[in-house]
Design a protein around this motif. Structure first.
Motif, PDB file in Angstrom:
ATOM      1  N   ASN A 145       0.564  -1.042  -0.162  1.00  0.00           N
ATOM      2  CA  ASN A 145      -0.285   0.028  -0.290  1.00  0.00           C
ATOM      3  C   ASN A 145       0.354   1.249  -0.370  1.00  0.00           C
ATOM      4  O   ASN A 145       0.074   1.912  -0.549  1.00  0.00           O
ATOM      5  N   TYR A 146       2.002   1.789   0.455  1.00  0.00           N
ATOM      6  CA  TYR A 146       2.907   2.555   0.781  1.00  0.00           C
ATOM      7  C   TYR A 146       4.312   2.367   0.071  1.00  0.00           C
ATOM      8  O   TYR A 146       5.062   3.201   0.029  1.00  0.00           O
ATOM      9  N   SER A 147       3.643   1.521  -0.794  1.00  0.00           N
ATOM     10  CA  SER A 147       5.467   0.801  -1.349  1.00  0.00           C
ATOM     11  C   SER A 147       6.080   1.927  -2.772  1.00  0.00           C
ATOM     12  O   SER A 147       6.582   2.446  -3.249  1.00  0.00           O
ATOM     13  N   LYS A 186       7.262   5.800   0.413  1.00  0.00           N
ATOM     14  CA  LYS A 186       7.963   7.305   0.713  1.00  0.00           C
ATOM     15  C   LYS A 186       8.320   7.869   1.987  1.00  0.00           C
ATOM     16  O   LYS A 186       8.933   8.403   2.943  1.00  0.00           O
ATOM     17  N   GLY A 187       8.359   6.479   2.825  1.00  0.00           N
ATOM     18  CA  GLY A 187       8.853   5.743   4.342  1.00  0.00           C
ATOM     19  C   GLY A 187       8.015   6.590   5.614  1.00  0.00           C
ATOM     20  O   GLY A 187       7.346   7.785   5.104  1.00  0.00           O
ATOM     21  N   ILE A 188       8.846   7.188   6.326  1.00  0.00           N
ATOM     22  CA  ILE A 188       8.139   7.541   7.957  1.00  0.00           C
ATOM     23  C   ILE A 188       8.614   8.232   8.000  1.00  0.00           C
ATOM     24  O   ILE A 188      10.125   8.374   8.964  1.00  0.00           O
ATOM     25  N   GLU A 189       8.319   9.458   8.812  1.00  0.00           N
ATOM     26  CA  GLU A 189       8.957  10.900   9.165  1.00  0.00           C
ATOM     27  C   GLU A 189       9.571  10.187  10.862  1.00  0.00           C
ATOM     28  O   GLU A 189       8.837   9.398  11.711  1.00  0.00           O
ATOM     29  N   ASN A 247       5.048   6.331  17.516  1.00  0.00           N
ATOM     30  CA  ASN A 247       3.056   6.447  17.159  1.00  0.00           C
ATOM     31  C   ASN A 247       2.735   5.734  15.944  1.00  0.00           C
ATOM     32  O   ASN A 247       1.292   5.226  15.938  1.00  0.00           O
ATOM     33  N   ILE A 248       3.097   4.887  15.641  1.00  0.00           N
ATOM     34  CA  ILE A 248       2.498   4.375  13.979  1.00  0.00           C
ATOM     35  C   ILE A 248       1.516   2.897  15.025  1.00  0.00           C
ATOM     36  O   ILE A 248       0.799   2.073  14.168  1.00  0.00           O
ATOM     37  N   TRP A 249       2.909   2.419  15.754  1.00  0.00           N
ATOM     38  CA  TRP A 249       1.948   1.297  16.158  1.00  0.00           C
ATOM     39  C   TRP A 249       0.588   1.056  17.409  1.00  0.00           C
ATOM     40  O   TRP A 249      -0.364   0.146  17.459  1.00  0.00           O
ATOM     41  N   TYR A 262      -5.651   2.599  15.600  1.00  0.00           N
ATOM     42  CA  TYR A 262      -6.302   4.170  14.757  1.00  0.00           C
ATOM     43  C   TYR A 262      -5.090   5.103  14.285  1.00  0.00           C
ATOM     44  O   TYR A 262      -5.648   6.695  13.672  1.00  0.00           O
ATOM     45  N   TYR A 263      -3.450   5.266  15.147  1.00  0.00           N
ATOM     46  CA  TYR A 263      -2.966   6.245  14.218  1.00  0.00           C
ATOM     47  C   TYR A 263      -2.831   5.683  12.576  1.00  0.00           C
ATOM     48  O   TYR A 263      -2.347   5.131  12.248  1.00  0.00           O
ATOM     49  N   ARG A 264      -3.110   6.955  11.383  1.00  0.00           N
ATOM     50  CA  ARG A 264      -2.665   7.079  10.710  1.00  0.00           C
ATOM     51  C   ARG A 264      -1.326   7.778  10.022  1.00  0.00           C
ATOM     52  O   ARG A 264      -1.611   9.142  10.807  1.00  0.00           O
ATOM     53  N   VAL A 323      -5.528   1.141   0.989  1.00  0.00           N
ATOM     54  CA  VAL A 323      -6.252   1.175   2.246  1.00  0.00           C
ATOM     55  C   VAL A 323      -6.138   0.398   3.646  1.00  0.00           C
ATOM     56  O   VAL A 323      -4.596   0.532   3.084  1.00  0.00           O
ATOM     57  N   GLY A 324      -6.284   0.362   4.429  1.00  0.00           N
ATOM     58  CA  GLY A 324      -6.274   0.802   6.078  1.00  0.00           C
ATOM     59  C   GLY A 324      -7.515   1.342   6.687  1.00  0.00           C
ATOM     60  O   GLY A 324      -7.844   1.774   6.382  1.00  0.00           O
ATOM     61  N   THR A 325      -7.319   0.569   7.604  1.00  0.00           N
ATOM     62  CA  THR A 325      -7.964   0.877   8.903  1.00  0.00           C
ATOM     63  C   THR A 325      -7.916   1.716   9.847  1.00  0.00           C
ATOM     64  O   THR A 325      -7.919   2.193  10.648  1.00  0.00           O
ATOM     65  N   GLY A 326      -5.752   1.864  10.099  1.00  0.00           N
ATOM     66  CA  GLY A 326      -5.649   2.149  11.534  1.00  0.00           C
ATOM     67  C   GLY A 326      -5.136   1.038  12.620  1.00  0.00           C
ATOM     68  O   GLY A 326      -4.167   1.586  13.435  1.00  0.00           O
ATOM     69  N   LEU A 327      -5.465  -0.304  11.307  1.00  0.00           N
ATOM     70  CA  LEU A 327      -5.414  -0.806  12.838  1.00  0.00           C
ATOM     71  C   LEU A 327      -4.098  -1.766  12.806  1.00  0.00           C
ATOM     72  O   LEU A 327      -3.807  -2.813  14.193  1.00  0.00           O
ATOM     73  N   GLY A 328      -3.667  -2.168  11.237  1.00  0.00           N
ATOM     74  CA  GLY A 328      -2.989  -3.358  10.925  1.00  0.00           C
ATOM     75  C   GLY A 328      -1.478  -3.232  12.078  1.00  0.00           C
ATOM     76  O   GLY A 328      -1.623  -4.511  12.584  1.00  0.00           O
ATOM     77  N   LEU A 329      -1.412  -2.119  11.854  1.00  0.00           N
ATOM     78  CA  LEU A 329       0.303  -2.054  13.161  1.00  0.00           C
ATOM     79  C   LEU A 329      -0.275  -2.722  14.409  1.00  0.00           C
ATOM     80  O   LEU A 329       0.356  -3.275  14.839  1.00  0.00           O
ATOM     81  N   SER A 330      -1.830  -1.970  14.848  1.00  0.00           N
ATOM     82  CA  SER A 330      -1.393  -2.895  16.360  1.00  0.00           C
ATOM     83  C   SER A 330      -1.582  -3.844  16.896  1.00  0.00           C
ATOM     84  O   SER A 330      -1.593  -4.192  17.566  1.00  0.00           O
ATOM     85  N   ILE A 331      -2.509  -4.503  15.622  1.00  0.00           N
ATOM     86  CA  ILE A 331      -2.659  -6.113  15.607  1.00  0.00           C
ATOM     87  C   ILE A 331      -1.460  -6.497  15.417  1.00  0.00           C
ATOM     88  O   ILE A 331      -1.185  -7.394  16.554  1.00  0.00           O
TER      89      ILE A 331
HETATM   90  P1  ADP Z   1      -3.242   1.517   7.991  1.00  0.00           P
HETATM   91  O1  ADP Z   1      -4.449   0.891   8.170  1.00  0.00           O
HETATM   92  O2  ADP Z   1      -3.729   3.005   8.071  1.00  0.00           O
HETATM   93  O3  ADP Z   1      -1.999   0.561   6.853  1.00  0.00           O
HETATM   94  P2  ADP Z   1      -1.160   0.811   9.882  1.00  0.00           P
HETATM   95  O4  ADP Z   1      -1.761   0.185  11.388  1.00  0.00           O
HETATM   96  O5  ADP Z   1      -1.659  -0.392   9.596  1.00  0.00           O
HETATM   97  O6  ADP Z   1      -3.075   1.224   9.215  1.00  0.00           O
HETATM   98  O7  ADP Z   1      -0.344   1.724   9.721  1.00  0.00           O
HETATM   99  C1  ADP Z   1      -0.701   2.369  10.711  1.00  0.00           C
HETATM  100  C2  ADP Z   1       0.386   3.704  10.034  1.00  0.00           C
HETATM  101  O8  ADP Z   1       1.171   3.868   9.586  1.00  0.00           O
HETATM  102  C3  ADP Z   1      -0.080   3.801   8.475  1.00  0.00           C
HETATM  103  O9  ADP Z   1      -1.251   4.730   8.119  1.00  0.00           O
HETATM  104  C4  ADP Z   1       1.131   4.643   7.628  1.00  0.00           C
HETATM  105  O10 ADP Z   1       0.479   5.818   7.247  1.00  0.00           O
HETATM  106  C5  ADP Z   1       2.228   3.901   8.625  1.00  0.00           C
HETATM  107  N1  ADP Z   1       2.387   2.800   7.781  1.00  0.00           N
HETATM  108  C6  ADP Z   1       2.499   1.837   8.305  1.00  0.00           C
HETATM  109  N2  ADP Z   1       2.835   1.167   7.395  1.00  0.00           N
HETATM  110  C7  ADP Z   1       4.360   2.354   6.644  1.00  0.00           C
HETATM  111  C8  ADP Z   1       4.760   1.640   5.419  1.00  0.00           C
HETATM  112  N3  ADP Z   1       4.938   0.790   4.686  1.00  0.00           N
HETATM  113  N4  ADP Z   1       5.046   2.669   5.186  1.00  0.00           N
HETATM  114  C9  ADP Z   1       5.133   3.638   5.393  1.00  0.00           C
HETATM  115  N5  ADP Z   1       3.975   4.458   5.885  1.00  0.00           N
HETATM  116  C10 ADP Z   1       3.790   3.302   6.491  1.00  0.00           C
END
Ligand code: ADP
Length: 489
Positions: A393-395, A421-424, A430-432, A435-437, A447-455
């Motif tokens: 999704n973020y490639s 584009k990477g993450i600042e 916070n990404i873990w 609901y953080y995006r 596509v995303g719910t903001g829950l993927g990484l917390s799962i």
């Molecule tokens: P989402 O459903 O929004 O992807 P996640 O919990 O999976 O929710 O991720 C949280 C946030 O972390 C994302 O909204 C995105 O901003 C950032 N993120 C996650 N994976 C990547 C990635 N591979 N590259 C850049 N940003 C990412």
């Protein structure tokens, strides 16, 4: 279970402190009264014994001093102690060498047989003896036949007899001291005690008022601020000070207020995001279905695929929400089995094959050998799926995703690298969070719910696994986790 709420309301700090202070004062006063009434005689006697012994020692040391008479006079004057010195060299007749008594007191001279007893007893005891004697004296000095009993005073004396050698001469020093406190001493002590009682009572009240004010004031302020926090005012700041404990409490509450503020903001964002996410597919499904119902010829595969896609998106969102709440409440236990992690990664990557073919993504897998792990297969699949789909999704423009399996020291490390584009750096921690995006502009394209990484975090935490992320803005991100390799031996 129902709480028992019959507990009496606690006393105010001021009342409690007053009770403690008064109790403390009562104990001190009780001890003082006891000293004066019960133990006064004993204390007096101990002090007097020490005093009389010291005087006797001093006389012994100075007996050959040519100024001895002046020394004896001094001791008598300073301590109000009677001193008599006899020459006992003759043994038969004791010659009275010195007396501190004045002319009119000479009637209280010792009787010869008494002196002899003193002498014999002291000799027997090695040269020194202490006597405690008690006799009845009369107020005013003279005893009259009809004098009431209360006018008689029981007087206790302490007599120290010491036999000394001065050259060829043997001397007997007799020191006599009254050890009953005089009536005026007792009255003075009583008066002082009454004053101390009043002062202590006043001090207890004042101290409890001052201390309770000092202690209660910051707590009251903190309580007022906490009430604002309870009414969801997260901008509050706990600032009362006065002592370390309240300052620590305030800094904890300030931290809690900030955290609550963040959680509340995230919750609001979630409601906005989730309702948007839920509404959009529902609207689209409804729209396609209506078109297919109302317009002849629209019942085609394209529209049906759109309905199926939107339903999938909807069901993914709902199952993510269910998963996270189950994981966090502990309702999803970990069921560990031995399985091939390498095969598992290949299987998941193959789910993305159609994507790579259709949309030009390049997904590759680097692995040196087949690795087995002991973990919950379904949950680890979920972790891999979430990480890989995030990477997809973020490639970004380059559409490149590399999954890598590395082995070292019995640990397998899985890395999912994308070319996005990477993450600042400030957003990384916070990404873990739920609901953080990182990108607040809610783009439907991603596509995303903001829950993927917390799962992912919950599952890896439940496995006790290490995990993390490296990211460079403009170059891409690498998400990684580690599991122990299963070894049959
Ligand atoms: P989402 O459903 O929004 O992807 P996640 O919990 O999976 O929710 O991720 C949280 C946030 O972390 C994302 O909204 C995105 O901003 C950032 N993120 C996650 N994976 C990547 C990635 N591979 N590259 C850049 N940003 C990412």
């Amino acid at each position: 279970m129902k709480q028992n709420n019959t507990r009496k309301p606690s006393k105010r700090l001021r009342q409690k402190l007053l009770i403690y202070f008064l109790g403390f004062s009562a104990i001190i006063l009780g001890a003082l009264w006891l000293m004066q009434t019960v133990f006064l005689d004993d204390v007096y006697r101990i002090i007097k014994t020490i005093g009389i012994e010291q005087s006797a020692d001093y006389i012994s040391e100075n007996i050959d001093n040519y100024n001895i008479t002046a020394i004896l006079d001094d001791i008598h004057r300073q301590n109000d102690m009677h001193i008599d010195v006899y020459d006992t060299t003759q043994r038969v007749n004791f010659y009275h060498l010195y007396t501190s008594r004045e002319e009119r007191d000479l009637s209280t001279d010792y009787m010869p047989h008494q002196l002899r007893n003193y002498y014999n007893d002291a000799k027997e005891k090695g040269g020194e003896k202490l006597f405690l004697e008690e006799y009845t004296s009369v107020k005013g000095g003279k005893k009259t036949p009809h004098m009431p009993q209360s006018e008689h005073l029981r007087v206790k004396n302490m007599t120290c007899v010491r036999i000394l050698q001065d050259g060829d001469m043997e001397l007997m020093v007799v020191l006599r001291w009254a050890i009953t406190p005089s009536a005026s001493t007792v009255a003075t002590l009583r008066f002082i005690l009454i004053i101390i009682t009043i002062l202590l009572a006043l001090l207890s009240v004042t101290m409890s008022l001052i201390i309770s004010w000092k202690f209660a004031k910051p707590l009251k302020d903190t309580n007022e601020t906490a009430k604002r926090l309870a009414r969801e005012d997260y901008s509050v700041s706990f600032e009362s000070y006065g002592y370390r404990e309240v300052e620590e409490l305030n800094s904890t509450l300030n931290f809690a207020a900030t955290e609550l503020g963040v959680a509340s903001k995230l919750r609001k964002e979630l409601i906005a995001n989730v309702s948007h996410d839920l509404r959009t597919p529902l609207t689209m499904i409804k729209g396609y279905a209506e078109v297919m119902r109302d317009i002849p010829g629209e019942m085609n595969e394209e529209n049906l695929t759109a309905i199926v896609d939107e339903s999938t998106r909807l069901s993914n969102l709902v199952s993510d929400l269910l998963d996270i709440s189950k994981l966090q409440s502990g309702a999803m236990p970990i069921d560990k089995k031995i399985f091939s992690l390498t095969t598992c990664i290949s299987d998941i990557l193959s789910r993305f094959t159609s994507l790579s073919l259709q949309q030009g993504y390049s997904l590759s897998f680097e692995s040196s050998e087949e690795v087995f792990v002991f973990a919950d297969k379904a949950r680890i699949e979920q972790v891999l799926y979430n990480l890989i789909s995030n990477a997809v999704n973020y490639s970004g423009e380059r559409k490149e995703v590399i999954v890598c399996e590395k082995l070292a020291d019995g640990i397998v490390r899985v890395e999912v690298t994308d070319s996005g584009k990477g993450i600042e750096p400030e957003k990384l921690k916070n990404i873990w969070d739920r609901y953080y995006r990182a990108d607040k502009n809610h783009q439907r394209a991603v596509v995303g719910t903001g829950l993927g990484l917390s799962i992912v975090k919950e599952i890896l935490d439940l496995h006790g696994a290490h995990f993390g992320v490296f990211s460079k803005v403009g170059e891409g991100s690498t998400f990684w986790f580690e599991l122990p390799v299963y070894n049959e031996n």
